[in-house]
Design a protein around this motif. Structure first.
Motif: not given
Ligand code: HEC
Length: 116
Positions: A42-43, A45, A53-58
Protein backbone atom coordinates in the motif's frame (compact mmCIF):
# COMPACT_ATOMS: atom_id res chain seq x y z
CA UNK A 1 -20.07 -35.92 -7.52
CA UNK A 2 -17.05 -37.81 -8.79
CA UNK A 3 -16.58 -35.18 -11.45
CA UNK A 4 -16.69 -32.43 -8.92
CA UNK A 5 -13.98 -34.07 -6.85
CA UNK A 6 -11.79 -34.59 -9.90
CA UNK A 7 -12.34 -31.00 -10.85
CA UNK A 8 -11.40 -29.74 -7.41
CA UNK A 9 -8.30 -31.91 -7.41
CA UNK A 10 -7.38 -30.52 -10.77
CA UNK A 11 -7.81 -26.95 -9.53
CA UNK A 12 -5.66 -27.64 -6.48
CA UNK A 13 -3.03 -29.18 -8.67
CA UNK A 14 -2.90 -26.17 -10.98
CA UNK A 15 -2.69 -23.78 -8.04
CA UNK A 16 0.08 -25.88 -6.57
CA UNK A 17 2.02 -25.88 -9.83
CA UNK A 18 1.76 -22.14 -10.15
CA UNK A 19 2.90 -21.74 -6.59
CA UNK A 20 5.90 -23.96 -7.19
CA UNK A 21 6.85 -22.21 -10.43
CA UNK A 22 6.47 -18.84 -8.79
CA UNK A 23 8.72 -19.83 -5.89
CA UNK A 24 11.44 -20.99 -8.23
CA UNK A 25 11.30 -17.78 -10.21
CA UNK A 26 11.72 -15.28 -7.42
CA UNK A 27 14.53 -17.01 -5.60
CA UNK A 28 13.38 -15.83 -2.22
CA UNK A 29 9.61 -16.00 -2.42
CA UNK A 30 8.41 -16.17 1.12
CA UNK A 31 9.46 -12.68 2.15
CA UNK A 32 7.86 -11.22 -0.93
CA UNK A 33 4.66 -13.18 -0.33
CA UNK A 34 4.45 -11.90 3.23
CA UNK A 35 5.23 -8.38 2.06
CA UNK A 36 2.26 -8.52 -0.30
CA UNK A 37 0.02 -10.30 2.17
CA UNK A 38 0.72 -7.75 4.91
CA UNK A 39 -0.22 -4.94 2.54
CA UNK A 40 3.20 -3.29 2.71
CA UNK A 41 2.51 -2.68 -0.96
CA UNK A 42 0.00 0.00 0.00
CA UNK A 43 2.89 2.35 0.71
CA UNK A 44 5.97 0.66 -0.75
CA UNK A 45 7.32 -0.43 -4.10
CA UNK A 46 10.09 -2.94 -4.53
CA UNK A 47 10.85 -2.28 -8.15
CA UNK A 48 13.50 -4.97 -8.44
CA UNK A 49 10.94 -7.54 -7.29
CA UNK A 50 8.30 -6.23 -9.66
CA UNK A 51 6.19 -4.64 -6.93
CA UNK A 52 4.86 -1.26 -7.86
CA UNK A 53 2.93 0.95 -5.52
CA UNK A 54 0.38 3.31 -7.00
CA UNK A 55 0.99 5.96 -4.38
CA UNK A 56 2.98 8.93 -5.65
CA UNK A 57 5.16 9.26 -2.57
CA UNK A 58 5.71 5.51 -2.19
CA UNK A 59 9.02 4.58 -0.57
CA UNK A 60 10.88 2.08 -2.74
CA UNK A 61 12.57 -0.68 -0.76
CA UNK A 62 14.66 -2.18 -3.57
CA UNK A 63 17.90 -1.29 -1.81
CA UNK A 64 16.90 -1.49 1.80
CA UNK A 65 19.60 -4.08 2.47
CA UNK A 66 22.29 -1.58 1.50
CA UNK A 67 21.42 0.51 4.51
CA UNK A 68 19.86 -1.78 7.09
CA UNK A 69 20.37 -5.38 8.10
CA UNK A 70 17.61 -7.87 8.79
CA UNK A 71 17.95 -7.51 12.55
CA UNK A 72 17.40 -3.79 12.44
CA UNK A 73 14.54 -4.06 9.99
CA UNK A 74 12.68 -6.51 12.19
CA UNK A 75 13.01 -4.13 15.12
CA UNK A 76 11.96 -1.19 13.00
CA UNK A 77 8.85 -3.03 11.85
CA UNK A 78 7.87 -3.81 15.42
CA UNK A 79 8.68 -0.22 16.40
CA UNK A 80 11.52 -1.00 18.75
CA UNK A 81 13.87 0.99 16.53
CA UNK A 82 13.57 4.30 14.75
CA UNK A 83 14.96 5.74 11.54
CA UNK A 84 15.82 9.43 11.70
CA UNK A 85 14.07 9.61 15.05
CA UNK A 86 10.81 8.37 13.60
CA UNK A 87 9.00 5.12 14.18
CA UNK A 88 7.60 3.28 11.20
CA UNK A 89 4.08 4.32 10.24
CA UNK A 90 2.56 0.94 10.94
CA UNK A 91 3.30 -1.79 13.42
CA UNK A 92 3.60 -5.13 11.75
CA UNK A 93 1.35 -7.75 13.23
CA UNK A 94 2.71 -11.15 12.38
CA UNK A 95 4.20 -14.27 13.83
CA UNK A 96 7.89 -14.22 14.76
CA UNK A 97 8.53 -16.54 11.87
CA UNK A 98 6.86 -14.22 9.37
CA UNK A 99 8.70 -11.23 10.79
CA UNK A 100 12.01 -13.02 10.40
CA UNK A 101 11.38 -14.17 6.83
CA UNK A 102 10.15 -10.73 5.84
CA UNK A 103 13.09 -8.92 7.48
CA UNK A 104 15.61 -11.35 6.00
CA UNK A 105 14.13 -10.72 2.57
CA UNK A 106 14.24 -6.95 2.93
CA UNK A 107 17.78 -7.16 4.30
CA UNK A 108 18.79 -9.16 1.23
CA UNK A 109 17.63 -6.43 -1.18
CA UNK A 110 20.95 -4.90 -2.16
CA UNK A 111 21.79 -2.90 -5.22
CA UNK A 112 24.77 -5.03 -6.27
CA UNK A 113 23.02 -8.33 -5.96
CA UNK A 114 20.09 -7.38 -8.13
CA UNK A 115 19.31 -9.40 -11.18
CA UNK A 116 20.60 -12.65 -9.79
C1 HEC B 1 0.77 3.55 5.77
C2 HEC B 1 1.88 3.45 4.85
C3 HEC B 1 2.93 2.36 5.11
C4 HEC B 1 2.72 1.01 5.20
C5 HEC B 1 1.40 0.23 5.11
C6 HEC B 1 4.03 0.42 5.36
N1 HEC B 1 5.00 1.40 5.38
FE1 HEC B 1 7.00 1.11 5.52
N2 HEC B 1 7.32 3.12 5.49
C7 HEC B 1 6.33 4.08 5.29
C8 HEC B 1 6.94 5.39 5.19
C9 HEC B 1 6.21 6.70 4.94
C10 HEC B 1 8.33 5.20 5.37
C11 HEC B 1 9.44 6.26 5.36
C12 HEC B 1 9.84 6.60 6.76
C13 HEC B 1 8.82 7.44 7.42
O1 HEC B 1 8.53 8.56 6.92
O2 HEC B 1 8.28 7.03 8.47
C14 HEC B 1 8.52 3.76 5.55
C15 HEC B 1 9.77 3.16 5.73
C16 HEC B 1 9.98 1.80 5.71
C17 HEC B 1 11.29 1.18 5.76
C18 HEC B 1 12.63 1.90 5.83
C19 HEC B 1 13.02 2.33 4.46
C20 HEC B 1 14.24 3.19 4.47
O3 HEC B 1 15.14 2.91 3.65
O4 HEC B 1 14.30 4.15 5.24
C21 HEC B 1 11.10 -0.17 5.70
C22 HEC B 1 12.16 -1.27 5.71
C23 HEC B 1 9.66 -0.39 5.62
N3 HEC B 1 9.02 0.82 5.62
C24 HEC B 1 9.07 -1.63 5.52
C25 HEC B 1 7.70 -1.83 5.52
C26 HEC B 1 7.08 -3.16 5.56
C27 HEC B 1 7.82 -4.47 5.59
C28 HEC B 1 5.73 -2.95 5.57
C29 HEC B 1 4.64 -4.02 5.66
C30 HEC B 1 4.62 -4.76 6.91
C31 HEC B 1 5.50 -1.52 5.52
N4 HEC B 1 6.72 -0.88 5.49
C32 HEC B 1 4.25 -0.94 5.48
C33 HEC B 1 4.98 3.85 5.15
C34 HEC B 1 4.36 2.61 5.22
Amino acid sequence: MRNLISYLMFVFFVVFLFGAAYSLNTGNPDGKDIFIEKKCTMCHSVETAGIECKKKDAVDLSKTGDTYDAGFISKYLTREEKIADKQHKVTLKSSDEELKVLSDWLGSLKSKENGQ
